[in-house]
Design an enzyme around this catalytic site. Structure first.
Site, short mmCIF file in Angstrom:
data_model
loop_
_atom_site.label_atom_id
_atom_site.label_comp_id
_atom_site.label_asym_id
_atom_site.label_seq_id
_atom_site.Cartn_x
_atom_site.Cartn_y
_atom_site.Cartn_z
N CYS A 1 0.64 -1.26 0.17
CA CYS A 1 -0.16 0.01 0.02
C CYS A 1 0.81 1.31 0.20
O CYS A 1 2.02 1.02 0.11
CB CYS A 1 -1.06 0.08 1.17
SG CYS A 1 -0.15 0.26 2.72
N GLN A 2 0.11 2.49 -0.26
CA GLN A 2 1.15 3.50 -0.50
C GLN A 2 0.92 4.37 0.93
O GLN A 2 0.99 5.33 0.79
CB GLN A 2 0.37 4.64 -1.49
CG GLN A 2 0.01 3.68 -2.62
CD GLN A 2 1.47 3.33 -3.60
OE1 GLN A 2 2.13 4.18 -3.37
NE2 GLN A 2 1.50 2.18 -4.06
#
Ligand SMILES: C[S@@+](CC[C@H](N)C(=O)[O-])C[C@H]1O[C@@H](n2cnc3c(N)ncnc32)[C@H](O)[C@@H]1O
Length: 475
Positions: free
Chosen positions: A85-86
């Protein structure tokens, strides 16, 4: 013997699980109930180590798969996982506050996977959760620690875990329970920083992974991969005429072949007692390089055609040389990728521990005019493209990007980049750990992994905490 069950989400090639399986106590151990992964090759790797029944191949975001995970993992004690994920790089403008961070984590489509991880935690309600992430730390900016925004993101994640009934504080009582770990502290010969959050539903302090005592021996590349047999690369002869800087190579062909020869002579000097060096194949290869150098020195050659023929003949000799070595491991993992001739020359000429930004900087002691001229990329954009590692130091962070090129991972004294086997050993995978798929897929699985030794330290702390808790309760 108590057996605690784990569910490994986004399991990759199994680095995280391997560490948990290696954690041990005379009265307790971990067992994998399921490892969930979407990628075919990574699943095959997991199957070969864990067995088919332990691997669930599928997309965690798919409702049917989620249902299956919940049905089969109701009893697990620990969920581990690093959802891609970012989280740390997507938090919006510099002055964004907690609210924006919360919104970014909640609403940004790129954070979907992270949300599914939490959905599964809230449905299964394991006793412990270990959330691991790396995003953002790969960036140079964060080498000295997390930024304020990153900390905020982790705090938001910790709060979400607390909302689900989890206690996130660590035994030192500090902060909101996350830790940034550097694999170096756990006996891994690699600088690699990861963020972890450990949380539990018992309301007890979470363990801090115990660092290794490294006063006696700090792991280096020499101690990790120094014993492997010498391996020489094949040279790519396709499209040689279009290779960037081929004009510089051809103009300096004698110097280029001499640099390569010097590297081979150095291997001869250093490893003269090794069977693979002290043999006929190596002598033939060395003589061939020497003869070719003399031809180029006397300018008795016709440029590109000569170079192509040279590389083809070298390839045959290198192949014979490589197959004469006894490789004490899986041959498919310890294979050098093909390199172009320009890069082989650059690798041969670079000093151990130097980078291309050094050899292009006139004020640096690593400056070299020919290397500077051979550099094929835009100097205004990238200067640290080539990194040659040192025997006496740990490796830089092994990256999944190695599947694209390995120029940041040049071997300390062989004119090539790290093989998947070397990358796996640097990541602290056991010597006999195999990875399925082609070389690119292997590099990806290896580069994505939590180093098993670091994972083992995390697991050991949780194992002891679970055991102590259960013994206390049963009194
Ligand atoms: C960072 S890697 C995990 C590495 C692993 N923890 C280890 O130690 O080896 C993330 C993994 O998530 C997998 N993945 C990405 N999206 C997925 C999805 N929707 N469902 C299941 N797995 C997914 C990727 O294929 C990748 O192998």
């Amino acid at each position: 013997m108590r057996t605690y069950k784990i569910l490994d989400l986004f399991a990759g090639g199994g680095g995280f699980s391997t560490g948990f399986l290696n954690a041990s106590h005379s009265h307790a151990k971990f067992e994998v109930t399921k490892a969930v992964e979407i990628d075919d090759d990574a699943c095959n790797t997991l199957i070969s180590h864990l067995g088919e029944d332990k691997v669930l191949k599928g997309d965690i975001t798919c409702p049917l798969i989620k249902k299956e995970i919940v049905a089969e993992c109701k009893e697990v004690d620990v969920i581990i996982g690093g959802p891609p994920c970012q989280t740390f790089s997507l938090i919006g403008p510099a002055r964004s506050g907690k609210r924006e961070v919360q919104d970014s984590l909640k609403n940004d489509s790129r954070n979907t996977l992270y949300r599914h991880f939490f959905d599964l935690v809230s449905e299964i309600k394991p006793r412990f959760v270990v959330f691991e992430n790396v995003e953002g730390l790969l960036s140079k900016r964060f080498e000295d620690g997390l930024t304020e925004k990153e900390k905020m993101a982790i705090e938001v994640i910790s709060e979400q875990l607390e909302d689900l009934g989890y206690f996130t504080r660590t035994i030192d009582g500090q902060g909101s329970g996350f830790k940034t770990l550097n694999s170096l502290d756990y006996g891994v010969s690699q600088k690699r920083r990861r963020v972890i959050i450990i949380a539990n539903r018992h309301g007890i302090y979470n363990p801090i992974p115990l660092k290794k005592d490294l006063t006696k021996e700090v792991p280096t590349l020499l101690s990790t991969i120094g014993e492997l047999p010498v391996l020489l690369p094949q040279i790519n002869t396709n499209g040689m005429e279009k290779l960037k800087k081929i004009d510089v190579v051809l103009k300096n062909l004698d110097k280029c072949i001499l640099s390569f020869l010097n590297n081979i002579n150095e291997l001869d000097r250093i490893y003269k007692n090794r069977p693979e060096i002290n043999n006929e194949q190596f002598r033939l290869l060395k003589n061939y390089l020497n003869d070719s150098y003399l031809v180029t020195k006397n300018r008795k050659h016709n440029g590109l055609e000569f170079l192509k023929g040279f590389c083809e003949d070298y390839n045959k000799l290198a192949k014979q040389f490589n197959s004469s070595s006894e490789i004490p491991c899986n041959m498919t993992l310890h294979q050098s990728r093909k390199h172009n001739f320009r890069d082989v020359v650059i690798f041969s000429m670079m000093k151990q521990g130097s980078t291309s930004s050094g050899f292009m900087n006139q004020n640096s002691q690593d400056f070299d005019l020919l290397l500077d001229q051979l550099y094929p990329y835009d100097k205004n954009k990238h200067t640290d493209t080539y990194v040659k590692h040192s025997w006496d130091k740990p490796s830089n962070t092994i990256l999944a990007h190695m599947q694209k090129d390995g120029l940041k991972f040049i071997h300390p004294n062989q004119p090539r980049t790290f093989t998947p086997y070397e990358a796996a050993l640097i990541q602290s995978f056991p010597k006999n750990y195999d990875f399925c798929g082609g070389a690119n897929s292997q590099y990806r699985q290896i580069g994505n992994a939590v180093p098993p030794l670091m994972s083992e330290a995390i697991a050991q702390g949780i194992l002891m905490t679970l055991l102590n808790y259960d013994l206390e309760i049963s009194k």
